[in-house]
Design a protein around this motif. Structure first.
Motif, PDB file in Angstrom:
ATOM      1  N   TYR A  32       0.676  -1.502   0.029  1.00 55.50           N
ATOM      2  CA  TYR A  32      -0.104   0.141   0.018  1.00 55.50           C
ATOM      3  C   TYR A  32       0.516   1.366   0.086  1.00 55.50           C
ATOM      4  O   TYR A  32      -0.207   2.249   0.255  1.00 55.50           O
ATOM      5  CB  TYR A  32      -0.865   0.300   1.382  1.00 55.50           C
ATOM      6  N   LYS A  57      -7.192   1.798   7.347  1.00 52.66           N
ATOM      7  CA  LYS A  57      -8.169   3.580   7.229  1.00 52.66           C
ATOM      8  C   LYS A  57      -7.836   4.658   7.634  1.00 52.66           C
ATOM      9  O   LYS A  57      -7.479   5.714   7.318  1.00 52.66           O
ATOM     10  CB  LYS A  57      -9.173   2.622   7.987  1.00 52.66           C
ATOM     11  N   LYS A  62      -8.284   4.008   0.812  1.00 54.43           N
ATOM     12  CA  LYS A  62      -9.342   3.882   0.632  1.00 54.43           C
ATOM     13  C   LYS A  62      -9.923   2.959   0.546  1.00 54.43           C
ATOM     14  O   LYS A  62      -9.590   1.551   0.249  1.00 54.43           O
ATOM     15  CB  LYS A  62     -10.146   4.328  -0.778  1.00 54.43           C
ATOM     16  N   ASN A  63     -11.299   2.276   1.535  1.00 54.70           N
ATOM     17  CA  ASN A  63     -11.761   0.862   1.231  1.00 54.70           C
ATOM     18  C   ASN A  63     -11.767  -0.032   0.493  1.00 54.70           C
ATOM     19  O   ASN A  63     -11.826  -1.319   0.361  1.00 54.70           O
ATOM     20  CB  ASN A  63     -13.292   0.876   1.568  1.00 54.70           C
ATOM     21  N   ASN A  64     -12.275   0.659  -1.172  1.00 49.75           N
ATOM     22  CA  ASN A  64     -11.673  -0.844  -2.018  1.00 49.75           C
ATOM     23  C   ASN A  64     -10.495  -1.233  -1.992  1.00 49.75           C
ATOM     24  O   ASN A  64     -10.599  -2.239  -2.570  1.00 49.75           O
ATOM     25  CB  ASN A  64     -12.884   0.044  -3.362  1.00 49.75           C
ATOM     26  N   LEU A  65      -9.288   0.237  -2.271  1.00 49.72           N
ATOM     27  CA  LEU A  65      -8.530  -0.667  -2.138  1.00 49.72           C
ATOM     28  C   LEU A  65      -7.680  -1.032  -0.996  1.00 49.72           C
ATOM     29  O   LEU A  65      -7.427  -2.612  -1.403  1.00 49.72           O
ATOM     30  CB  LEU A  65      -7.579   1.026  -2.301  1.00 49.72           C
ATOM     31  N   ARG A  67      -9.641  -3.748   0.766  1.00 49.16           N
ATOM     32  CA  ARG A  67     -10.577  -4.771   0.225  1.00 49.16           C
ATOM     33  C   ARG A  67      -9.507  -5.494  -0.819  1.00 49.16           C
ATOM     34  O   ARG A  67      -9.028  -6.454  -0.641  1.00 49.16           O
ATOM     35  CB  ARG A  67     -11.687  -4.745  -0.090  1.00 49.16           C
ATOM     36  N   LYS A  68      -9.270  -4.565  -1.925  1.00 46.77           N
ATOM     37  CA  LYS A  68      -8.323  -5.188  -3.204  1.00 46.77           C
ATOM     38  C   LYS A  68      -7.408  -5.982  -3.069  1.00 46.77           C
ATOM     39  O   LYS A  68      -6.694  -7.311  -3.353  1.00 46.77           O
ATOM     40  CB  LYS A  68      -8.728  -4.335  -4.245  1.00 46.77           C
ATOM     41  N   ASN A  69      -6.406  -5.605  -1.599  1.00 46.39           N
ATOM     42  CA  ASN A  69      -4.837  -5.681  -2.193  1.00 46.39           C
ATOM     43  C   ASN A  69      -4.516  -6.429  -0.493  1.00 46.39           C
ATOM     44  O   ASN A  69      -3.452  -6.987   0.219  1.00 46.39           O
ATOM     45  CB  ASN A  69      -3.987  -4.392  -1.959  1.00 46.39           C
TER      46      ASN A  69
END
Ligand SMILES: [Mg+2]
Length: 225
Positions: A32, A57, A62-65, A67-69
């Motif tokens: 990240y 956080k 961001k939340n979607n990032l 989750r994605k990684n």
């Protein structure tokens, strides 16, 4: 085997591991690009995944990032840990070995219940020769909520022949989260003051038993067998 004792790792069996913290920081930096630490949030009793989510956080990811990684970050963390195991200096809390030997001798089934990812938890056990006690558990890789980790551990114990009855699961931990996770699974909760919480706080949080540490083998055995 009709008794099951589930042990938290950090502050219950062992002092927290430096290499584990380093692995967490490395993974967040690599995946990240942030300089996050476990200590950035109140991580007591939380799973590695949940700690990572909270820290990310806090650092504005961001939340979607997130989750994605997240799976990738956990993988990077595990790989870093196993690669750097040789630097590890694990310290066992007082009374642990004697207690585990005594429980095993009495035929109590032993398991882990920890927010550590499974491979990191089992690396730690092997490093200490504790894999002779612990073959299974509920791990940070099984979910984010601690009560689900207890559930996963009980499910695995059942596959090894354990039959759940009233008051035959015992959860050891050092935080109020360990207590609530145990209670959610109708387990008897035994807590230790070797973490950040006083025995008074643990009692107030609803622990069934509070011990200064795990040195009083006889008293603990009296609760279980
Ligand atoms: Mg703990």
């Amino acid at each position: 085997m009709n008794k099951l004792a589930l042990f938290d790792i950090d502050h219950t069996l062992l002092k927290p591991s430096k290499v584990h913290h380093e692995s967490f920081e490395y993974a967040l930096r690599e995946v990240y690009g942030i300089k996050g630490k476990m200590h950035d949030v109140n991580a007591h009793g939380l799973s590695d995944r949940l700690i990572a989510i909270k820290v990310l956080k806090m650092h504005g990811v961001k939340n979607n990032l997130i989750r994605k990684n997240l799976d990738k970050a956990m993988k990077v963390m595990q790989e870093y840990y196993s690669k750097n195991m040789r630097k590890e200096k694990l310290i066992v809390e007082p009374g642990v070995k004697k207690l585990l030997d005594a429980l095993q001798k009495k035929g109590v089934m032993l398991g882990l219940i920890t927010g550590n990812l499974q491979s990191i938890a089992m690396d730690k056990m092997r490093h200490l020769g504790f894999d002779k006690y612990f073959k299974f558990g509920g791990f940070g890789s099984d979910g984010t909520k601690r009560k689900d980790l207890v559930k996963a551990a009980i499910k695995r114990a059942k596959l090894c022949g354990f039959k759940k009855k009233i008051k035959n699961v015992f959860v050891f931990g050092d935080t109020p989260v360990d207590i609530s996770a145990g209670k959610a699974n109708k387990a008897v909760t035994l807590t230790v003051g070797t973490g950040h919480y006083s025995l008074f706080r643990l009692k107030k949080a609803g622990a069934d038993f509070e011990f200064r540490d795990l040195t009083d083998t006889k008293k603990i055995l009296d609760v279980i067998v």
